[in-house]
Design an enzyme around this catalytic site. Structure first.
Site, PDB file in Angstrom:
ATOM      1  N   ARG A  25      -2.230   0.240   9.443  1.00  0.00           N
ATOM      2  CA  ARG A  25      -2.480  -0.552   8.238  1.00  0.00           C
ATOM      3  C   ARG A  25      -3.989  -0.612   8.049  1.00  0.00           C
ATOM      4  NH1 ARG A  25      -1.769  -2.835   3.289  1.00  0.00           N
ATOM      5  NH2 ARG A  25      -1.857  -5.110   3.267  1.00  0.00           N
ATOM      6  N   GLY A  26      -4.489   0.014   6.995  1.00  0.00           N
ATOM      7  CA  GLY A  26      -5.920   0.219   6.825  1.00  0.00           C
ATOM      8  C   GLY A  26      -6.774  -1.022   6.912  1.00  0.00           C
ATOM      9  N   GLU A  27      -6.436  -2.046   6.158  1.00  0.00           N
ATOM     10  CA  GLU A  27      -7.311  -3.219   6.096  1.00  0.00           C
ATOM     11  C   GLU A  27      -7.311  -4.010   7.391  1.00  0.00           C
ATOM     12  OE1 GLU A  27      -4.905  -6.786   4.027  1.00  0.00           O
ATOM     13  OE2 GLU A  27      -5.156  -5.038   2.730  1.00  0.00           O
ATOM     14  N   ASP A  28      -6.307  -3.803   8.260  1.00  0.00           N
ATOM     15  CA  ASP A  28      -6.253  -4.531   9.531  1.00  0.00           C
ATOM     16  C   ASP A  28      -7.130  -3.888  10.603  1.00  0.00           C
ATOM     17  OD1 ASP A  28      -4.463  -6.202   8.374  1.00  0.00           O
ATOM     18  OD2 ASP A  28      -2.744  -5.651   9.607  1.00  0.00           O
ATOM     19  N   THR A  29      -7.040  -2.584  10.744  1.00  0.00           N
ATOM     20  CA  THR A  29      -7.630  -1.951  11.937  1.00  0.00           C
ATOM     21  C   THR A  29      -8.503  -0.737  11.648  1.00  0.00           C
ATOM     22  OG1 THR A  29      -5.704  -0.518  12.252  1.00  0.00           O
ATOM     23  CG2 THR A  29      -5.644  -2.683  13.320  1.00  0.00           C
ATOM     24  N   ARG A  30      -8.690  -0.350  10.390  1.00  0.00           N
ATOM     25  CA  ARG A  30      -9.412   0.894  10.117  1.00  0.00           C
ATOM     26  C   ARG A  30     -10.809   0.887  10.727  1.00  0.00           C
ATOM     27  NH1 ARG A  30      -8.848   1.456   4.952  1.00  0.00           N
ATOM     28  NH2 ARG A  30      -7.488   3.287   4.913  1.00  0.00           N
ATOM     29  N   GLY A  82       3.528   1.233  -4.409  1.00  0.00           N
ATOM     30  CA  GLY A  82       4.732   2.048  -4.622  1.00  0.00           C
ATOM     31  C   GLY A  82       4.872   3.102  -3.546  1.00  0.00           C
ATOM     32  N   GLU A 101       6.279   5.253   5.784  1.00  0.00           N
ATOM     33  CA  GLU A 101       5.764   6.248   6.723  1.00  0.00           C
ATOM     34  C   GLU A 101       6.434   6.077   8.088  1.00  0.00           C
ATOM     35  OE1 GLU A 101       1.390   7.695   6.842  1.00  0.00           O
ATOM     36  OE2 GLU A 101       1.544   6.136   8.360  1.00  0.00           O
TER      37      GLU A 101
END
Length: 998
Positions: A455-460, A488, A522
């Site tokens: 999840r990008g905003e959590d751990t990127r 979507g 995914e």
């Protein structure tokens, strides 16, 4: 047949409506032919109950006040009957109706003839479809040139329907032509060829030649314009094909008819056909009848099979192709085999069905393919307009794309505007997805080592960045999906290939992971590919507990619930997400809770990845023709067991059939799922070497429990050590080439030796060994003709198919090889770069004297026979008894003091003989020739050999014996001679040295 004459006041009669309701029930359930005559009313007035017809209906309802169910039944029957194609007869009092009556009588004759033909040929469910098309054709004026399209998905029966119509009406025309497989002929032979064939067939002219496309069109028009012709163009997929073959109405004479079958509705509309018949799936009753006829060759099955039949019919969802293929494949099979087939079908569609349906997918452009696969994965059951909006947000032209899918019958839209898809199309789509993700995998060439899902905003910027850098610094090739896609669902083929061509998927679960629809989709796909393809999943639980992921609780669960409330996805989609979270959350992984120091965790994950990547795969084959299908059969067998069971499966078959190759392929495919794995090759050979037994035990211990300093010094201690050290390990063990039960006892003992979920694979030629160990047995089948030709061609020509001058010679070699991979490889390599004359010479020679490499491999099974009597029985069968009844042979051999029943059973267990459904003895050509070569090697002199099977040899020996040219030695036990081909004559004589058999 039921003829219904609808008039203006028909609906004012309760009796007529009750009668109609019953007729339509029979039409639905029993495929009864219905012919509506609309006398002074339009079909739409009947269908919608409007105008004067509708008024009569309303007056009846008000007058007699029937209950709601009765009224509903009448309306349904009227709506259905009004939709059936019939004849419209205007009600003009001054008109002479005799012509209309003659047309009706003529049409009834056609339909009755069609009905009889359908019943005779067992073409269940076709009658009503044929009726509708014939009725469509006859509603036009007799002199009209009519073009009609038959449209539907692959396997729905378009060609069958067209052939039946052609048979029924062809006598009306001066000339006819049914052109099958236009698509295939167009691609392989070209436009001019098709034009030549069409003119030749219609004009009955031989050697018709056309110089160019333009001259072809002119000749067609010139030759056909004065003829009343019937032309059927079957399986058309390109507008250019229609323009080249039937241009326009001016090409054909008065009264001509053109029938076109296609999967593409848009093509028919663009060409401007007069009518389009949409093929319908079979009803449940018709499906059951068709399936039973195929599966049992009669009208009803045995009682215990009825429920299995219903399950198969539900799986097929009314698709005739599926019903035919499944029914034919199950004919004569046991109920256990039916259950097994149903289990396999839930994972992989039958190849014949997949191949047929995939043609529609292949005809799509890139945009259409991507939209189709996204609908398969995410959007079935969703509103069409919503899906268009979502897909347009990802750069797809979704409105046009979905329209193309509807035109090709890949997708339907129901009355509530929801996207629907046939079960077989869904399976086909999922199989394509798997294949897309497997392309590199199947070629043993991974594109990526690791796929990162997060999840990008959590751990990127934190943990994901750290693990990505550490993996890359370690020389590990990583695919990191950096782009957080818009709202979507959407998945691109490139991403499918990235997921599937990565050896390992690392999924980083964070607190808000489940707030992302994209992450969940995914994850669902990764789980699906993981279960199907045995890819490794390494979950990382970052600031969440595994139980929170599995059960969707705490902050992780709150994020998931908010997502569902926000988007209101279909229940099926939510269920799929929950299943993925539960299954992946249950996989042992790395848990990181409130940790300020992440470097240790990062290092541990990198080490885990290195360990997995260091497990080297085995070399399978340069050309693994047919291996994937046979490998998947065994894997499916394994999947049939609970995941915590210890499974022991035996791969059994004759020498050279590919047991080792299949075992290696399975080892590579599923090996990454286990804590340890070991491949023990050539057990038979190593076992007899000095220290070989202990060496095998040490190798097994080292492979599964490495690193270990423990050393096994004796067989007995090795048994105890292996049992103690392996029982806590989930292991994959392949024991290849077993020929003694003592080998299994020393190496894999029993299921208690291994940890939960372990798998032991044993390859052997001896089925009895597998039964002693209570193994599940898989018989390896020989290659079919197509596979045999391909494998042989790779070795003989270094290409997929034979060179033109060698096609017939190749077929002869393949026929002699009997689908045995070893023989195909050896013969192919031996014949490589030789001229045709040499091929002829080699073919004659190998039929008399087998090649040493093949004989040595096959003779191992013969040498392993411990009982001399079994060897003698094998040699007798190879020389004299192939194709004879087993009981007759048993009686003959028992008369020669052999224990034939036990001996033949032993030979069957070792794949040296087969017994078919008619109780006839069979033997592979190469085993037969191996046996006869053993006899030849007894002596160069015919009279010194124990058996003679060529009649001329036998005659020569008998004549020369009478002349005392050959002398029987005292040490001879017997001589067996085959005489006169159809019988074996045994001449008994008493000789002082012992009994001799002639």
């Amino acid at each position: 047949m039921a003829i219904i004459i609808f008039s203006k006041h028909y609906a004012s009669s309760r009796r007529c409506l009750g009668e109609l309701t019953k007729i339509m029930e029979f039409h639905r359930s029993r495929d009864q032919v219905v012919l509506p005559i609309f006398y002074g009313v339009n079909p739409s007035e009947v269908h919608n109950q409007e105008c004067s017809f509708g008024q009569a209906f309303q007056d009846l309802v008000q007058r007699i006040s029937p209950d709601e169910n009765e009224v509903s039944g009448w309306m349904t029957a009227l709506s259905e009957a009004g939709s059936v194609c019939g004849l419209v007869v205007p009600n003009f009092e001054s008109k002479n109706e005799s012509e209309d009556i003659q047309n009706i009588v003529k049409l009834v004759r056609y339909l009755l003839d069609t009905k009889d033909s359908c019943a005779t040929e067992g073409l269940v469910g076709v009658r009503s479809q044929v009726q509708e098309v014939i009725t469509m054709l006859h509603k036009h004026q007799s002199k009209d040139v009519v073009s009609l399209g038959i449209w539907g998905t692959g396997g729905i029966g378009k060609t069958t329907t067209a052939k039946l119509i052609f048979d029924r009406i062809q006598n009306e025309f001066e000339s006819t032509c049914f052109f099958s497989n236009v698509r295939q002929a167009w691609e392989s032979k070209g436009r001019v060829y098709l034009q030549e064939q069409l003119v030749s067939r219609i004009c009955e002219a031989k050697n018709m030649r056309m110089d160019s496309n333009e001259s072809g069109s002119l000749k067609l028009k010139e030759r056909l314009r004065h003829r009343k012709v019937l032309v059927v163009l079957d399986d058309v997929n390109d507008l250019e094909q229609l323009r080249a073959l039937c241009g326009n109405r001016e090409w054909l004479g008065e009264g001509s008819k053109i029938i076109i079958t296609t999967r593409d509705l848009h093509l028919l509309k663009t060409f401007g056909v007069d009518d389009i018949h949409s093929m319908k799936l079979l009803s449940n009753d018709a499906s059951l009848e068709l399936f039973i006829r195929k599966a049992f060759k009669r009208a009803s099955p045995e009682g215990k099979f009825m429920e299995l039949c219903r399950r198969m019919v539900a799986y097929a969802e009314g698709l005739p192709l599926a019903l035919n293929v499944l029914g034919s494949s199950l004919y004569g099979q046991s109920s256990w085999e039916w259950d097994w087939e149903l289990m396999k079908l839930s994972i992989i569609p039958p190849p014949a069905i997949f191949k047929k349906l995939k043609l529609s997918f292949d005809s799509l452009d890139g945009n259409g393919k991507e939209i189709f696969l996204n609908i398969v994965l995410f959007h079935i059951g969703e509103d069409k307009d919503d899906v268009i909006q979502k897909l347009d947000g990802h750069g797809c032209n979704a409105s046009i794309g979905i329209g193309a899918l509807v035109d090709r019958s890949l997708v339907t839209i129901d009355k509530n505007n929801k996207l629907k898809m046939h079960h077989m199309s869904q399976l086909m789509g999922r199989r394509i997805i798997h294949q897309s993700s497997q392309n590199n995998l199947l070629k043993r060439s991974y594109k990526y080592d690791v796929f990162l899902s997060f999840r990008g905003e959590d751990t990127r910027a934190t943990f994901t960045s750290h693990i990505n850098s550490a993996l890359r610094d370690a020389g590990i090739f990583v695919f990191k999906d950096d782009v957080e896609l818009p709202r979507g669902n959407h998945i691109k083929l490139e991403l499918l290939q990235a997921i599937g061509s990565s050896k390992i998927a690392i999924i980083i679960f964070s607190r808000k992971y489940a707030a992302s629809k994209w992450c969940l989709d995914e994850l669902s796909l990764i789980r699906e590919l993981h279960k199907s393809d045995y890819q490794v999943i390494l979950p990382v639980f970052y600031d969440v507990a595994p139980s929170e992921v599995r059960s969707q609780t705490s902050s992780f669960g709150k994020a998931f619930k908010k997502l569902i409330q926000k988007f209101s996805p279909p229940k099926g989609q939510v269920s799929k997400w929950r299943t993925a979270l539960r299954d992946v959350g249950a996989i042992a992984g790395t848990v990181i809770l409130n940790s300020r120091e992440e470097s240790g965790y990062v290092k541990a994950i990198v080490d885990d990845v290195r360990d997995i990547l260091d497990k080297k795969d085995l070399y399978v084959a340069e050309h693994p023709v047919g291996v994937d299908n046979r490998m998947q059969e065994v894997i499916t067998m394994l999947q049939n067991h609970p995941s915590e069971d210890v499974v022991m499966v035996g791969i059994w078959g004759m020498g050279g059939v590919g047991k080792t190759t299949i075992a290696k392929a399975i080892y590579n495919k599923i090996g990454h799922k286990f804590e340890g794995r070991s491949y023990l090759p050539r057990i038979r050979k190593v076992w007899n070497q000095r220290e070989g037994k202990v060496r095998l035990q040490n190798q097994l211990l080292s492979d599964i429990c490495k690193p270990t300093k423990m050393k096994i010094n004796s067989i007995e201690s090795g048994i105890n050590i292996l049992r103690d050290r392996l029982r806590h390990k989930k292991a994959l063990v392949v024991v290849d080439g077993v020929d003694k039960s003592s080998q299994l006892h020393a190496l894999v003992g029993s299921r208690d030796w291994f940890g939960k979920g372990s798998i032991v694979i044993i390859t052997t030629r001896d089925r009895h060994l597998l039964r002693e160990s209570n193994c599940v047995v898989h018989l390896v089948k020989n290659l079919d003709e197509r596979e045999s030709i391909e494998l042989f061609s790779w070795h003989a020509f270094r290409q997929k198919s034979p060179k033109e001058d060698f096609i017939e010679l190749s077929r002869r070699v393949v026929a002699y090889s009997g689908g045995l991979p070893l023989a195909l490889k050896v013969f192919g390599s031996y014949l490589f770069a030789r001229e045709t004359e040499e091929w002829e010479s080699v073919l004659e020679r190998i039929k008399k004297i087998p090649l040493k490499k093949i004989q040595k491999k096959l003779k191992t099974s013969f040498d392993s026979l411990s009982d001399l009597s079994d060897k003698e029985i094998f040699l007798d069968i190879s020389c004299f008894f192939i194709g004879m009844d087993k009981d007759d042979v048993t009686q003959i051999l028992n008369g020669c003091r052999f224990f034939a029943k036990t001996g033949i059973k032993n030979l069957e267990e070792r794949s040296l003989v087969t017994i078919d459904e008619n109780n006839k003895l069979g033997m592979h050509n190469l085993l037969r020739d191996m046996g006869r070569e053993i006899i030849r090697e007894e002596s160069r002199t015919l009279g010194k050999r124990s058996r003679l099977w060529f009649h001329k040899d036998a005659q020569a020996v008998l004549l020369k014996r009478r002349s005392h040219v050959y002398k029987l030695d005292d040490h001879d036990k017997y001589v067996a001679i085959s005489l006169f081909g159809k019988q074996i004559t045994q001449l008994h004589t008493s000789i002082s040295a012992g009994n001799k058999r002639y």
